[in-house]
Design a protein around this motif. Sequence first.
Motif, PDB file in Angstrom:
ATOM      1  N   VAL B 223       0.770  -1.057   0.042  1.00  0.00           N
ATOM      2  CA  VAL B 223       0.078  -0.014   0.024  1.00  0.00           C
ATOM      3  C   VAL B 223       1.011   1.165  -0.103  1.00  0.00           C
ATOM      4  CG1 VAL B 223      -1.750   1.046   1.280  1.00  0.00           C
ATOM      5  CG2 VAL B 223      -1.774  -1.175   1.181  1.00  0.00           C
ATOM      6  N   VAL B 224       1.659   1.387   1.098  1.00  0.00           N
ATOM      7  CA  VAL B 224       2.310   2.618   0.987  1.00  0.00           C
ATOM      8  C   VAL B 224       3.617   2.935  -0.049  1.00  0.00           C
ATOM      9  CG1 VAL B 224       3.776   4.081   2.635  1.00  0.00           C
ATOM     10  CG2 VAL B 224       2.317   2.539   3.650  1.00  0.00           C
ATOM     11  N   VAL B 225       4.250   1.818  -0.129  1.00  0.00           N
ATOM     12  CA  VAL B 225       5.364   1.853  -1.327  1.00  0.00           C
ATOM     13  C   VAL B 225       4.610   2.319  -2.851  1.00  0.00           C
ATOM     14  CG1 VAL B 225       7.298   0.767  -2.521  1.00  0.00           C
ATOM     15  CG2 VAL B 225       7.192   0.717  -0.096  1.00  0.00           C
ATOM     16  N   PRO B 226       3.689   1.779  -3.287  1.00  0.00           N
ATOM     17  CA  PRO B 226       3.154   1.914  -4.403  1.00  0.00           C
ATOM     18  C   PRO B 226       2.577   3.383  -4.415  1.00  0.00           C
ATOM     19  CG  PRO B 226       2.381  -0.130  -3.752  1.00  0.00           C
ATOM     20  CD  PRO B 226       3.109   0.316  -2.572  1.00  0.00           C
ATOM     21  N   LEU B 227       1.752   3.850  -3.245  1.00  0.00           N
ATOM     22  CA  LEU B 227       1.261   5.035  -3.426  1.00  0.00           C
ATOM     23  C   LEU B 227       2.091   6.135  -3.191  1.00  0.00           C
ATOM     24  CD1 LEU B 227      -1.953   4.117  -1.459  1.00  0.00           C
ATOM     25  CD2 LEU B 227      -1.704   4.754  -3.958  1.00  0.00           C
ATOM     26  N   SER B 228       3.519   5.766  -2.808  1.00  0.00           N
ATOM     27  CA  SER B 228       4.662   6.820  -2.596  1.00  0.00           C
ATOM     28  C   SER B 228       5.492   6.971  -3.679  1.00  0.00           C
ATOM     29  CB  SER B 228       5.443   6.777  -1.258  1.00  0.00           C
ATOM     30  OG  SER B 228       4.724   6.015  -0.341  1.00  0.00           O
ATOM     31  N   ARG B 229       5.071   6.256  -4.874  1.00  0.00           N
ATOM     32  CA  ARG B 229       6.108   6.189  -5.879  1.00  0.00           C
ATOM     33  C   ARG B 229       6.503   7.429  -6.533  1.00  0.00           C
ATOM     34  NH1 ARG B 229       3.453   2.075 -10.177  1.00  0.00           N
ATOM     35  NH2 ARG B 229       1.470   3.291 -10.513  1.00  0.00           N
ATOM     36  N   THR B 230       5.401   8.303  -6.672  1.00  0.00           N
ATOM     37  CA  THR B 230       5.687   9.520  -7.161  1.00  0.00           C
ATOM     38  C   THR B 230       6.741  10.387  -6.474  1.00  0.00           C
ATOM     39  OG1 THR B 230       3.254   9.632  -7.315  1.00  0.00           O
ATOM     40  CG2 THR B 230       4.703  11.663  -8.346  1.00  0.00           C
ATOM     41  N   GLY B 231       6.458  10.427  -5.153  1.00  0.00           N
ATOM     42  CA  GLY B 231       7.470  11.013  -4.234  1.00  0.00           C
ATOM     43  C   GLY B 231       9.107  10.358  -4.659  1.00  0.00           C
ATOM     44  N   ILE B 232       9.034   9.171  -4.397  1.00  0.00           N
ATOM     45  CA  ILE B 232      10.266   8.427  -4.646  1.00  0.00           C
ATOM     46  C   ILE B 232      10.793   8.758  -6.001  1.00  0.00           C
ATOM     47  CG2 ILE B 232      11.259   5.985  -5.059  1.00  0.00           C
ATOM     48  CD1 ILE B 232       9.217   5.076  -3.033  1.00  0.00           C
ATOM     49  N   LEU B 233       9.831   8.857  -6.921  1.00  0.00           N
ATOM     50  CA  LEU B 233      10.726   9.119  -8.256  1.00  0.00           C
ATOM     51  C   LEU B 233      10.846  10.590  -8.347  1.00  0.00           C
ATOM     52  CD1 LEU B 233      10.805   8.290 -11.391  1.00  0.00           C
ATOM     53  CD2 LEU B 233       8.867   9.402 -11.650  1.00  0.00           C
ATOM     54  N   ILE B 234      10.368  11.367  -7.806  1.00  0.00           N
ATOM     55  CA  ILE B 234      10.815  13.056  -7.770  1.00  0.00           C
ATOM     56  C   ILE B 234      12.132  12.966  -7.063  1.00  0.00           C
ATOM     57  CG2 ILE B 234      10.245  15.141  -7.255  1.00  0.00           C
ATOM     58  CD1 ILE B 234       7.465  14.788  -7.667  1.00  0.00           C
ATOM     59  N   GLY B 235      12.144  12.454  -5.846  1.00  0.00           N
ATOM     60  CA  GLY B 235      13.375  12.436  -5.093  1.00  0.00           C
ATOM     61  C   GLY B 235      14.610  11.888  -5.786  1.00  0.00           C
ATOM     62  N   SER B 236      14.245  10.654  -6.557  1.00  0.00           N
ATOM     63  CA  SER B 236      15.270   9.963  -7.207  1.00  0.00           C
ATOM     64  C   SER B 236      15.868  10.911  -8.250  1.00  0.00           C
ATOM     65  CB  SER B 236      14.686   8.892  -7.853  1.00  0.00           C
ATOM     66  OG  SER B 236      14.351   7.803  -6.846  1.00  0.00           O
ATOM     67  N   ILE B 237      14.994  11.498  -9.161  1.00  0.00           N
ATOM     68  CA  ILE B 237      15.335  12.579  -9.880  1.00  0.00           C
ATOM     69  C   ILE B 237      16.279  13.556  -9.436  1.00  0.00           C
ATOM     70  CG2 ILE B 237      14.597  14.072 -11.906  1.00  0.00           C
ATOM     71  CD1 ILE B 237      12.207  12.546 -12.275  1.00  0.00           C
ATOM     72  N   PHE B 238      15.993  14.167  -8.444  1.00  0.00           N
ATOM     73  CA  PHE B 238      16.638  15.057  -7.826  1.00  0.00           C
ATOM     74  C   PHE B 238      18.080  14.607  -7.417  1.00  0.00           C
ATOM     75  CE2 PHE B 238      13.134  17.587  -5.932  1.00  0.00           C
ATOM     76  CZ  PHE B 238      13.160  18.494  -6.609  1.00  0.00           C
ATOM     77  N   VAL B 239      18.291  13.352  -6.733  1.00  0.00           N
ATOM     78  CA  VAL B 239      19.649  12.851  -6.286  1.00  0.00           C
ATOM     79  C   VAL B 239      20.277  12.419  -7.477  1.00  0.00           C
ATOM     80  CG1 VAL B 239      20.422  10.989  -5.190  1.00  0.00           C
ATOM     81  CG2 VAL B 239      18.478  12.184  -4.075  1.00  0.00           C
ATOM     82  N   ILE B 240      19.674  11.824  -8.357  1.00  0.00           N
ATOM     83  CA  ILE B 240      20.713  11.262  -9.504  1.00  0.00           C
ATOM     84  C   ILE B 240      21.169  12.395 -10.514  1.00  0.00           C
ATOM     85  CG2 ILE B 240      20.311  10.279 -11.833  1.00  0.00           C
ATOM     86  CD1 ILE B 240      18.438   7.973 -10.187  1.00  0.00           C
ATOM     87  N   THR B 241      20.269  13.572 -10.797  1.00  0.00           N
ATOM     88  CA  THR B 241      20.743  14.606 -11.510  1.00  0.00           C
ATOM     89  C   THR B 241      21.949  15.333 -10.607  1.00  0.00           C
ATOM     90  OG1 THR B 241      18.700  15.822 -10.663  1.00  0.00           O
ATOM     91  CG2 THR B 241      18.819  15.104 -13.164  1.00  0.00           C
ATOM     92  N   ILE B 242      21.736  15.550  -9.395  1.00  0.00           N
ATOM     93  CA  ILE B 242      22.614  16.272  -8.640  1.00  0.00           C
ATOM     94  C   ILE B 242      24.107  15.638  -8.589  1.00  0.00           C
ATOM     95  CG2 ILE B 242      23.576  16.848  -6.410  1.00  0.00           C
ATOM     96  CD1 ILE B 242      20.573  17.586  -5.648  1.00  0.00           C
ATOM     97  N   VAL B 243      23.991  14.309  -8.384  1.00  0.00           N
ATOM     98  CA  VAL B 243      25.367  13.518  -8.252  1.00  0.00           C
ATOM     99  C   VAL B 243      25.761  13.202  -9.558  1.00  0.00           C
ATOM    100  CG1 VAL B 243      26.365  11.121  -7.807  1.00  0.00           C
ATOM    101  CG2 VAL B 243      24.395  12.137  -6.475  1.00  0.00           C
TER     102      VAL B 243
END
Lengths: 422, 305
Positions: B223-243
Amino acid sequence: MTDPIDSSAGLQRRTLLQGTAGILATGIAPFVHAQEKIVLRYLGTAVNQDKAIAEKFKADTGIEIQYVAVTTDDVTKRAVTAPNSFDLIDTEFFSLKKIVPTGNLKGIDTKKIKNADKITTLFTKGEVAGKAVGDQGTAPKKVIYLEGEKSKKFAAAPTQFMSLIPTVYNADTLGIRPDLIKRPIGSWAELLNPEFKGKAAILNIPSIGIMDAAMVVEAKGIHKYKDKGNMTKAEIDLTIKTLIEAKKAGQFRALWKDFNESVNLMASGEVVIQSMWSPAVTAVRTKGIACSFQPLKEGYRAWAAGFGLPATLSGKKLDGAYEFINWFLDGWAGAYLNRQGYYSAVLDTAKAKMEAYEWAYWMEGKAASQDIKGPNGDLLAKAGAVRDGGSYEQRMGGIACWNAVMDENEYMVRKWNEFVAA
Amino acid sequence: MSAPNSSAHAPSPSVHAVKAWWQAAPFALVFLLFFLIPLALIAMVSLWNFNEYELIPAVTLRNYASLFEGCSQLTDNGDLCVTLNTYLSTFKFCLLVWSITLLIGFSVAYFLAFHVRSSTMQTVLFVLCTMPFWTSNVIRMISWVPLLGRNGLVNQMLMGMGLVEQPVEWLLFSDFSVVLAFVHLYTMFMIVPIFNSMMRIDRSLLEAASDAGASGWQTLWNVVVPLSRTGILIGSIFVITIVMGDFVTIGVMGGQQIASIGKIIQVQTSYLQFPLAAANAMILLAVVLMIIWGLTRLVDIRKEL
């Protein structure tokens, strides 16, 4: 991109870098001055931009100096791309190979420089006390004269026009922590001695770092360069290969690019031997930590900086710039720089503004007859101490090569990146 | 933003279309001026020739060619060529930093969203998380140096406790210190978007899961992980582009001897090799865009928002 080029009339259209320059320059608000008040924008590195010098000059002449402090690389970049963003440039002689062909600098008329003929022979002839010093790399005598005021070419023989009027110069060598090494160090080869594995550092400014590496390569007897400041591709390969091997064996603790980085590496004991600048050694010492600027048998890698004038400078500002250069060579600033451990371009005038015991310590390599203080009053050496590397003649006479820009610069930078990535 | 609504009962589509264009215009203009035009310039410069002091606007592929020169074979030292080597090392950091920040970010966000009951407390803790951001990036990074150094606090403690005889060298100027600094600096970019999407999860879904007999882990995973995936994705984009683009952190914490693409570009620009740097930047951009494209395949970000 064509518009700004037109504004800097008469310059090569192909020089697109200047196009960017124009854009940058127009971004900076046009300076409007009252008739009597002159403000000179002084572009250079922070190291040479001393507040006390600007204050003294203003007190003496009423002309204001506005410091624009950037890194060595950025000084060149701005000189090439934004020549209208400064009124006076303080840059190193080796950068001239990049700046002069753009036509962004104007030859300095030595007829207007009072002490021009007193500038040390190191610059004009490449000699110290009548003896020739090493001229590998971009030795100032190769680039100090221009064929004319508007020339983009260096003159082989002395002319009336100088590209830069020398301000400060010095000779670099290895800095060491004698308290942690505990034995004499006498050769550049020690930088890559496995004894200091994980405790050595080298300069990460490619064009300078590779010269230090070349000093090591020669000292180790691996190869003898025709000109360390202008290597062939094969020589670059060899030098970088030596560095990569050392790096893979874990020789380097870090590479440094910035003055403060080198001070911190040394002061914290992360590094005990590294290529270093004289004032950085002084900075470590003022923290109460033993550090020496070690004279080495192979000699020094020298550098020199000087004042240049942008081609577009004219009128009152131009007069102000000449006044500043004349003032600078007149002794007060020279003495100030000598007390920091640099050398000034006109020695006679500086000598007149220094105490006899100071001159003996800084320039003649004699033991200090009383405590030596820096310009701001910090204690630099106690009575009885002797300057590292001895007298002016010993130190500047021991120059092996000069900081340089190579013909194979692009290839060198690429290989240097390979070293960093290895 | 009104476009989806208006299309349903629009009296005359053309009027709305004009309105929509006007609404989009300011941002489109900013985007054009500060992103597309500079980008086009970079792409153009990457095809130019150059020498020590001037750019020569003659189309050539030599900048791209020189990037990949020697990449078909190993170097004398048995390494890959600089470009591949650098990308590999950058990817390695990316992967490490991404997984660690994701783990920590998710846990912190989960705690804030589901375990802290009062919204005041939530706000207080959230502000607490952002507090380190009141000092500059570089300062926060450099403050690790005296802590991890050879004679630093950590080594003094380890030696004082008799755990090690010699100072531990790999604490500073190593892959470890680089990853540590990245995690310290950028976990916040994971926490914020994940927390945000967790707060939008309908609490009744959790109750339903619990009523249906799901264990805590099952609820979390299904329940929680699938529903937070937008957040996970946005966070991932931030971190990956910065690194991917970073050169400061890797420089400072890696003792300037760890390569990153950003660092190479920086060295090239400081030597006035703008066309080479531009070619490098174009390739980096392409790589990052491909990563982001890959990520957005996993989540339809527009639908989720």
